[in-house]
Design a protein around this motif. Structure first.
Motif, PDB file in Angstrom:
ATOM      1  N   VAL A   2       0.855  -1.177   0.000  1.00 55.88           N
ATOM      2  CA  VAL A   2       0.000   0.000   0.000  1.00 55.88           C
ATOM      3  C   VAL A   2       0.894   1.232   0.000  1.00 55.88           C
ATOM      4  CG1 VAL A   2      -1.732   1.315   1.276  1.00 55.88           C
ATOM      5  CG2 VAL A   2      -1.869  -1.176   1.218  1.00 55.88           C
ATOM      6  N   GLN A   3       0.592   2.163  -0.869  1.00 59.87           N
ATOM      7  CA  GLN A   3       1.322   3.430  -0.896  1.00 59.87           C
ATOM      8  C   GLN A   3       0.404   4.528  -0.366  1.00 59.87           C
ATOM      9  OE1 GLN A   3       1.123   1.512  -3.997  1.00 59.87           O
ATOM     10  NE2 GLN A   3       2.842   0.402  -3.088  1.00 59.87           N
ATOM     11  N   LEU A   4       0.962   5.385   0.459  1.00 62.27           N
ATOM     12  CA  LEU A   4       0.198   6.451   1.094  1.00 62.27           C
ATOM     13  C   LEU A   4       0.850   7.794   0.795  1.00 62.27           C
ATOM     14  CD1 LEU A   4      -0.291   4.748   4.574  1.00 62.27           C
ATOM     15  CD2 LEU A   4      -1.887   4.743   2.663  1.00 62.27           C
ATOM     16  N   VAL A   5       0.045   8.743   0.382  1.00 60.46           N
ATOM     17  CA  VAL A   5       0.551  10.082   0.079  1.00 60.46           C
ATOM     18  C   VAL A   5      -0.293  11.106   0.824  1.00 60.46           C
ATOM     19  CG1 VAL A   5       1.021  11.784  -1.703  1.00 60.46           C
ATOM     20  CG2 VAL A   5       1.359   9.346  -2.193  1.00 60.46           C
ATOM     21  N   GLU A   6       0.362  11.832   1.727  1.00 63.06           N
ATOM     22  CA  GLU A   6      -0.340  12.851   2.508  1.00 63.06           C
ATOM     23  C   GLU A   6      -0.259  14.211   1.837  1.00 63.06           C
ATOM     24  OE1 GLU A   6       1.804  10.490   6.035  1.00 63.06           O
ATOM     25  OE2 GLU A   6       2.535  11.488   4.222  1.00 63.06           O
ATOM     26  N   SER A   7      -1.217  15.039   2.173  1.00 60.93           N
ATOM     27  CA  SER A   7      -1.198  16.426   1.721  1.00 60.93           C
ATOM     28  C   SER A   7      -1.995  17.260   2.703  1.00 60.93           C
ATOM     29  CB  SER A   7      -1.782  16.553   0.310  1.00 60.93           C
ATOM     30  OG  SER A   7      -3.122  16.120   0.283  1.00 60.93           O
ATOM     31  N   GLY A   8      -1.796  18.565   2.647  1.00 59.07           N
ATOM     32  CA  GLY A   8      -2.603  19.463   3.449  1.00 59.07           C
ATOM     33  C   GLY A   8      -1.914  20.111   4.623  1.00 59.07           C
ATOM     34  N   GLY A   9      -0.669  19.818   4.868  1.00 56.23           N
ATOM     35  CA  GLY A   9       0.022  20.448   5.981  1.00 56.23           C
ATOM     36  C   GLY A   9       0.366  21.894   5.688  1.00 56.23           C
ATOM     37  N   SER A  21      -5.129  15.209   4.133  1.00 60.00           N
ATOM     38  CA  SER A  21      -5.646  14.131   3.300  1.00 60.00           C
ATOM     39  C   SER A  21      -4.557  13.091   3.109  1.00 60.00           C
ATOM     40  CB  SER A  21      -6.071  14.657   1.927  1.00 60.00           C
ATOM     41  OG  SER A  21      -7.076  15.635   2.040  1.00 60.00           O
ATOM     42  N   CYS A  22      -4.986  11.858   2.954  1.00 58.15           N
ATOM     43  CA  CYS A  22      -4.050  10.768   2.707  1.00 58.15           C
ATOM     44  C   CYS A  22      -4.679   9.848   1.675  1.00 58.15           C
ATOM     45  CB  CYS A  22      -3.740  10.016   3.984  1.00 58.15           C
ATOM     46  SG  CYS A  22      -2.720   8.548   3.750  1.00 58.15           S
ATOM     47  N   THR A  93       4.940  16.702  12.865  1.00 60.91           N
ATOM     48  CA  THR A  93       4.846  16.064  11.561  1.00 60.91           C
ATOM     49  C   THR A  93       3.770  14.998  11.672  1.00 60.91           C
ATOM     50  OG1 THR A  93       7.182  16.445  11.096  1.00 60.91           O
ATOM     51  CG2 THR A  93       6.051  14.791   9.762  1.00 60.91           C
ATOM     52  N   TYR A  94       2.807  15.050  10.788  1.00 57.18           N
ATOM     53  CA  TYR A  94       1.684  14.123  10.816  1.00 57.18           C
ATOM     54  C   TYR A  94       1.889  13.053   9.746  1.00 57.18           C
ATOM     55  CZ  TYR A  94      -0.886  17.028  14.072  1.00 57.18           C
ATOM     56  OH  TYR A  94      -1.279  17.720  15.203  1.00 57.18           O
ATOM     57  N   TYR A  95       1.689  11.816  10.166  1.00 59.93           N
ATOM     58  CA  TYR A  95       1.877  10.674   9.290  1.00 59.93           C
ATOM     59  C   TYR A  95       0.573   9.900   9.157  1.00 59.93           C
ATOM     60  CZ  TYR A  95       6.871  11.400  10.126  1.00 59.93           C
ATOM     61  OH  TYR A  95       8.137  11.930  10.214  1.00 59.93           O
ATOM     62  N   CYS A  96       0.295   9.480   7.960  1.00 59.57           N
ATOM     63  CA  CYS A  96      -0.809   8.590   7.680  1.00 59.57           C
ATOM     64  C   CYS A  96      -0.283   7.156   7.716  1.00 59.57           C
ATOM     65  CB  CYS A  96      -1.363   8.925   6.301  1.00 59.57           C
ATOM     66  SG  CYS A  96      -2.636   7.832   5.699  1.00 59.57           S
ATOM     67  N   GLY A 102      -5.672  -8.932   8.543  1.00 57.36           N
ATOM     68  CA  GLY A 102      -4.728  -9.995   8.846  1.00 57.36           C
ATOM     69  C   GLY A 102      -3.361  -9.506   9.231  1.00 57.36           C
ATOM     70  N   GLY A 103      -3.126  -8.229   9.140  1.00 52.87           N
ATOM     71  CA  GLY A 103      -1.829  -7.671   9.493  1.00 52.87           C
ATOM     72  C   GLY A 103      -1.743  -7.372  10.969  1.00 52.87           C
ATOM     73  N   SER A 104      -0.537  -7.181  11.448  1.00 47.43           N
ATOM     74  CA  SER A 104      -0.334  -6.837  12.852  1.00 47.43           C
ATOM     75  C   SER A 104       0.197  -5.423  12.936  1.00 47.43           C
ATOM     76  CB  SER A 104       0.637  -7.816  13.509  1.00 47.43           C
ATOM     77  OG  SER A 104       1.875  -7.803  12.808  1.00 47.43           O
ATOM     78  N   GLY A 105      -0.686  -4.514  13.244  1.00 48.69           N
ATOM     79  CA  GLY A 105      -0.263  -3.135  13.407  1.00 48.69           C
ATOM     80  C   GLY A 105      -0.207  -2.373  12.101  1.00 48.69           C
ATOM     81  N   TYR A 106       0.225  -1.135  12.201  1.00 48.16           N
ATOM     82  CA  TYR A 106       0.313  -0.256  11.043  1.00 48.16           C
ATOM     83  C   TYR A 106       1.681  -0.444  10.398  1.00 48.16           C
ATOM     84  CZ  TYR A 106      -3.926   1.850  12.833  1.00 48.16           C
ATOM     85  OH  TYR A 106      -5.211   2.050  13.249  1.00 48.16           O
ATOM     86  N   ARG A 107       1.668  -1.045   9.234  1.00 49.17           N
ATOM     87  CA  ARG A 107       2.922  -1.369   8.571  1.00 49.17           C
ATOM     88  C   ARG A 107       3.221  -0.453   7.406  1.00 49.17           C
ATOM     89  NH1 ARG A 107       3.567  -7.418   6.966  1.00 49.17           N
ATOM     90  NH2 ARG A 107       5.603  -6.560   6.477  1.00 49.17           N
ATOM     91  N   TYR A 108       2.239   0.295   6.961  1.00 47.08           N
ATOM     92  CA  TYR A 108       2.423   1.151   5.791  1.00 47.08           C
ATOM     93  C   TYR A 108       2.273   2.600   6.224  1.00 47.08           C
ATOM     94  CZ  TYR A 108       1.841  -3.318   3.590  1.00 47.08           C
ATOM     95  OH  TYR A 108       2.001  -4.633   3.246  1.00 47.08           O
ATOM     96  N   TRP A 109       3.233   3.404   5.783  1.00 50.20           N
ATOM     97  CA  TRP A 109       3.305   4.784   6.248  1.00 50.20           C
ATOM     98  C   TRP A 109       3.498   5.751   5.088  1.00 50.20           C
ATOM     99  CZ3 TRP A 109       2.814   5.926  11.456  1.00 50.20           C
ATOM    100  CH2 TRP A 109       2.831   4.830  12.317  1.00 50.20           C
ATOM    101  N   GLY A 110       2.922   6.933   5.270  1.00 55.86           N
ATOM    102  CA  GLY A 110       3.187   7.998   4.329  1.00 55.86           C
ATOM    103  C   GLY A 110       4.484   8.708   4.668  1.00 55.86           C
TER     104      GLY A 110
END
Length: 119
Positions: A2-9, A21-22, A93-96, A102-110
């Motif tokens: 999964v790819q995540l792209v944040e915006s709006g800061g 937004s993410c 700094t805000y991260y999405c 089935g995953g364990s925790g948040y593995r994908y980050w912006g």
């Protein structure tokens, strides 16, 4: 993947509002939850809000309850964080992040987006 792209800061005055937004792409059909974290230098990253993707169930850390709202648009694979009544201590700094089924925790980050609240 999964790819995540944040915006709006950006820079905002205390008491003001900002929306982050993410946009997610990739295996988004397997999304279990998405969240916003924030981090300031020298401190651990903390979760700000999360949302169960299918059930639309939100969670907020106490410090933002009543001021921040997390929402998602399934059709756009996008999660939002509406931030109102911003305080200087919200500066970070805000991260999405995304957690898959089935995953364990948040593995994908912006990449993160900076929010600065001036007093």
């Amino acid at each position: 993947q999964v790819q995540l792209v944040e915006s709006g800061g950006g820079l905002v005055r205390a008491g003001g509002s900002q929306r982050l937004s993410c946009a997610a792409s990739g295996y988004t059909f397997r999304t279990y939850a998405m969240a916003w974290f924030r981090q300031v230098p020298g401190k651990e990253r903390e979760i700000v809000a999360s949302i169960r993707w299918t059930q639309n169930l939100p969670y907020y850390v106490d410090s933002v309850k009543g001021r921040f709202t997390i929402s998602r648009d399934i059709a756009k694979n996008t999660v939002y964080l509406q931030m109102n009544s911003l305080k200087p201590e919200d500066t970070a700094t805000y991260y999405c992040a995304a957690q898959l089924v089935g995953g364990s925790g948040y593995r994908y980050w912006g990449q993160g987006t900076q929010v600065t609240v001036s007093s």
